[in-house]
Structures are given as structure tokens and as C-alpha cells.
Scaffold this active site. Structure first.
Site, mmCIF file in Angstrom:
data_model
loop_
_atom_site.group_PDB
_atom_site.id
_atom_site.type_symbol
_atom_site.label_atom_id
_atom_site.label_comp_id
_atom_site.label_asym_id
_atom_site.label_seq_id
_atom_site.Cartn_x
_atom_site.Cartn_y
_atom_site.Cartn_z
ATOM 1 N N ARG A 191 0.837 -1.203 0.000
ATOM 2 C CA ARG A 191 0.000 0.000 0.000
ATOM 3 C C ARG A 191 0.869 1.250 0.000
ATOM 4 O O ARG A 191 0.542 2.248 -0.629
ATOM 5 C CB ARG A 191 -0.949 0.011 1.201
ATOM 6 C CG ARG A 191 -1.696 1.349 1.349
ATOM 7 C CD ARG A 191 -2.820 1.288 2.354
ATOM 8 N NE ARG A 191 -2.449 0.653 3.597
ATOM 9 C CZ ARG A 191 -1.743 1.252 4.577
ATOM 10 N NH1 ARG A 191 -1.318 2.493 4.435
ATOM 11 N NH2 ARG A 191 -1.469 0.596 5.692
ATOM 12 N N TYR A 250 -16.157 16.505 -16.508
ATOM 13 C CA TYR A 250 -16.597 15.115 -16.432
ATOM 14 C C TYR A 250 -17.686 14.971 -15.379
ATOM 15 O O TYR A 250 -17.613 15.554 -14.293
ATOM 16 C CB TYR A 250 -15.388 14.239 -16.106
ATOM 17 C CG TYR A 250 -15.698 12.836 -15.654
ATOM 18 C CD1 TYR A 250 -16.490 11.989 -16.421
ATOM 19 C CD2 TYR A 250 -15.189 12.353 -14.451
ATOM 20 C CE1 TYR A 250 -16.770 10.704 -16.000
ATOM 21 C CE2 TYR A 250 -15.453 11.066 -14.020
ATOM 22 C CZ TYR A 250 -16.260 10.245 -14.802
ATOM 23 O OH TYR A 250 -16.538 8.980 -14.389
ATOM 24 N N ASP A 282 -6.941 18.721 -15.564
ATOM 25 C CA ASP A 282 -7.259 17.353 -15.963
ATOM 26 C C ASP A 282 -6.896 17.208 -17.440
ATOM 27 O O ASP A 282 -7.534 17.802 -18.311
ATOM 28 C CB ASP A 282 -8.744 17.084 -15.736
ATOM 29 C CG ASP A 282 -9.125 15.618 -15.973
ATOM 30 O OD1 ASP A 282 -8.422 14.943 -16.746
ATOM 31 O OD2 ASP A 282 -10.131 15.169 -15.407
ATOM 32 N N LYS A 339 -8.097 5.790 -19.379
ATOM 33 C CA LYS A 339 -8.351 6.252 -20.731
ATOM 34 C C LYS A 339 -7.098 6.138 -21.603
ATOM 35 O O LYS A 339 -6.583 5.050 -21.819
ATOM 36 C CB LYS A 339 -8.901 7.680 -20.686
ATOM 37 C CG LYS A 339 -10.011 7.909 -19.651
ATOM 38 C CD LYS A 339 -11.158 6.925 -19.756
ATOM 39 C CE LYS A 339 -12.394 7.346 -18.960
ATOM 40 N NZ LYS A 339 -12.213 7.380 -17.496
#
Length: 403
Positions: free
Chosen positions: A51, A103, A174, A199
Site C-alpha cells: 500500500r 466530467y 485534468d 483512458k
């Protein structure tokens, strides 16, 4: 130029080196969750628990940072987790300025989650002109999507960055719709660049993941702490897959952009036929911010995303998306395959209809993610789908339409 300077070389080699134990050219997948220690709190190497850090995640973060021209990369379990972690770094009562056309998931987080944590968000359709009047004493962040999702509006990032610095406000961009191959916002003055790695960076529709890239040491330490403390991190396998995808980013981005240019031109040519109402694509000379595109996009490329308004309203948009043969009706974007969707009914359905309409997300708007198939085949598919959608809207029998 020195080795490892050009984009394609960095895409293939950044964050990668032969395995020191076996000589493997491609890094092995390190699935172990924990790592042995020589004595208490003295690990064999740099890793203790996955982690906190993992070899595959480290390599991916280094590679993305290199391509964005940044010092640090931080990978997360999704693009939304990236957004959430950045906003978590703000103090309660902080104010954020955001473009209104973002978005749907970002809009949902800003309005449904962030505000419940004491953050205040102001949306605007004209960032550059409205920032001076929107800035408050507690404004900490400006959030930009350029191109925006789904109307492909363009923001002059350098100009917004100058305004942000005048007011000592951080700028987050972004860059999901373009990828670092086409645009590098850090070079334009942004403080943090974020991506939905799902993406274009991964590019194969088989990973859900996000990343932030930045240069500031203090911001990095804060986000690095939250990355570990919150724990929204990607698996080793997802990190490995995304790094594999990243190696061909320059080839895929160029191919999808070239194809999108062909499709966009074909759509524009159908405005005069009455089948198309409007086309939004940054690669077109008719785009209202084409001058900015030429300044901040590599070679003036428009990217692989297009949106357009089809004749016939919602019925026309639905009919178009059900008529394509190569474009798959599905959410998401940026993969090697071409996709289509109706944002008002799908990715942006959670936004109030009046707000959607105000920023141009009408029910007749179709969003295309143009892939790397043969460009002429994609154009032919779009044209036949337009014909079938027009016939359907004009009253062709439903059963015949669906064949």
C-alpha cells in the site's frame, strides 16, 4: 539532442530497466503485499508494504512523471480517487473554482461529496474572464479540463496559470482527454496534472486507475501521505498493465487524433445536409479556440475525442448510437477501439438538466472516442449511422431501423 529526450524514447524506456536479478527486459509483476526485513524496521530494500509503495507502481509513476515533464508521479486506484485525494488535502471551508463543463464524475464529487466535507465550489462557463470576480480570500484551487468533457471547449492554460499565481491559488489541470503526448500542462504553468489512466494512458480498456503529476516538493509530500493514509492505490498488476500501455502512447495518440480529424471533417460536411447541427473538435479551424490549440497542443492536434449535435434531438442521438457498426455504444474513452455515447443520458446524466443545457450538453449531443482502426472505415461507419438515424427520425419503421 541527448538520449531519452524525445517523447517516444521516454515512453518506451522511462521507469524501465532490465531486471537486475534475471536480466528480464520487461519488469516482472511484483504481487507480494509485504517485503522481508533484515531486522525490525530495517527492510532488505526500499519496500515494506505494497500500500505504501510497490516496484510496479513506482516504475509507472516515474514513467508518467517523465512524459508530463514533472518531478513526481502518484498513482491511484481510479481517476475519481485522484480527484478525491487532492480535494482531501484542502482545509474545510476552502473554496474551489471549476469550469462548469467537466466530467460527470468530477461534477458529482464536487457537488455531492466535497461540499459535504466543507468545501465550496463555484462553477463558471468562462474561467479566464470570471476568475477575478470569483476569487475569495479562501480560494485555494482552480480546476480546469481542457479540452472539456464533453463539449471539447478549450481553456488557455497559460493565461489561467498566470491569474492563479497572482492570487496564490493552485491550478489543477485534468489532461485526460489529450494525454501528455499532445499537451503538457505543467509546462504551461499548472501545479498539478491529473489523468484517468483508464483512458489514453493505459489505452486498452482493461485497467481502472488514476495519476497525479507535479513538481512542488511540499504538495508532493502532502499528497504522498494521503495516498498511503487513505490507501486508494492501484494493484501491482494494474500498474504493470498501465505501464505497458504507456509505452505505445505516442503511436496511439497520433493515430486516434489523425482518425478523429477525418471523422470531424466528415461530420462538418454533413451540417449542410441537415443531418448534423454542430461539431465540437479542437482540430478544426472553425473551433472558437483554435488559436489556443495551436499554441498548447503538439502540432495543433485535436486529440481523439469529438462531440456533435445530431439532427432529430434525443431520438436522433439514440438512433445514431444504435446504428454504428464499428463504434461501440459504451461509456469511457481513450482505448484502441472506437466508442460512442449520449452524455446527457449516460456519463453526465447525474447533472441537473438545466445545468447540462447551460454548458451545451444537450440531449442531441453525441460523444465519440475515436480509436486506431482504419480511418476511412470509421468515416464510413459514421456516415451510414447518420443516414440511418435521419431515416429513423423521419419515420422509417422501427423494426426495419433496428435490423
Amino acid at each position: 539532442m541527448a538520449p531519452m529526450t524525445r517523447f517516444g524514447t521516454r515512453a518506451v524506456h522511462a521507469g524501465s530497466s532490465p531486471d537486475p536479478r534475471t536480466g528480464a527486459v520487461i519488469s516482472p509483476i511484483s504481487l507480494s503485499t509485504t517485503f522481508a526485513q533484515n531486522s525490525p524496521a530495517v527492510p532488505f530494500g526500499k519496500y515494506e508494504y505494497s500500500r505504501s509503495s510497490n516496484p510496479n507502481r513506482d516504475e509507472f509513476e516515474q514513467a508518467v512523471a517523465s512524459l508530463e515533464g514533472g518531478k513526481y508521479g502518484l498513482a491511484f486506484s481510479s481517476g475519481s480517487a485522484t480527484t478525491a485525494t487532492i480535494l482531501q488535502s484542502l482545509s474545510p471551508g476552502s473554496h474551489i473554482i471549476s469550469g462548469a463543463d467537466v466530467y460527470g464524475g468530477t461534477h458529482r464529487y464536487f457537488t455531492k461529496v466535497a461540499q459535504s466535507h466543507g468545501l465550496v465550489v463555484s462553477f463558471t462557463t468562462d474561467l479566464l474572464n470570471d476568475i477575478p470576480s470569483l476569487v475569495r480570500s479562501n480560494t485555494r484551487l482552480i480546476w480546469v479540463e481542457s479540452p472539456s468533457n464533453p463539449t471539447l471547449s478549450i481553456t488557455d492554460i497559460r493565461a489561467v496559470a498566470q491569474l492563479a499565481k497572482q492570487h496564490s491559488i493552485y491550478l489543477v489541470v485534468d489532461n485526460t482527454f489529450l494525454s501528455p503526448y499532445i499537451q503538457t500542462p505543467l509546462a504551461l504553468g499548472a501545479d498539478i496534472v491529473v489523468h484517468s489512466v483508464t483512458k489514453y494512458i493505459n489505452g486498452h480498456s482493461d485497467v481502472v486507475m488514476g495519476v497525479a503529476v507535479l513538481n512542488d516538493d511540499e504538495i508532493y509530500e502532502q499528497l504522498r501521505f494521503l495516498q498511503n493514509a487513505i490507501g486508494a492505490v492501484p494493484s501491482a498488476f494494474d500498474s504493470w498493465l498501465a505501464h505497458r500501455g504507456l509505452k505505445t502512447l505516442h503511436l496511439r495518440s497520433r493515430a486516434s487524433s489523425d482518425n478523429a480529424q477525418k471523422v470531424a471533417v466528415a461530420l462538418v460536411n454533413n451540417i449542410k445536409t441537415g443531418k448534423v447541427v454542430q461539431v465540437n473538435y479542437p482540430g478544426l479551424d472553425i473551433h472558437p479556440k483554435r488559436r489556443v490549440v495551436l499554441e498548447q497542443h503538439r502540432d495543433g492536434l485535436g486529440g481523439g475525442m469529438i462531440s456533435f449535435r445530431v439532427a432529430g434531438g434525443r431520438r436522433g442521438a439514440e438512433a445514431f448510437c444504435k446504428s454504428t457498426k464499428i463504434f461501440t455504444l459504451a461509456e469511457s474513452l481513450g482505448g484502441v477501439e472506437s466508442l460512442c455515447e449520449v452524455p446527457a443520458l449516460m456519463t453526465h446524466a447525474g447533472i441537473n438538466p438545466s445545468e447540462r443545457e447551460r454548458v451545451g450538453v444537450h440531449e442531441d449531443l453525441v460523444r465519440l472516442s475515436v480509436g486506431i482502426e482504419d480511418g476511412d472505415d470509421l468515416v464510413a461507419d459514421v456516415l451510414q449511422a447518420l443516414d440511418r438515424a435521419t431515416a429513423h427520425v423521419n419515420g422509417v419503421d422501427k423494426n426495419e431501423f433496428l435490423v
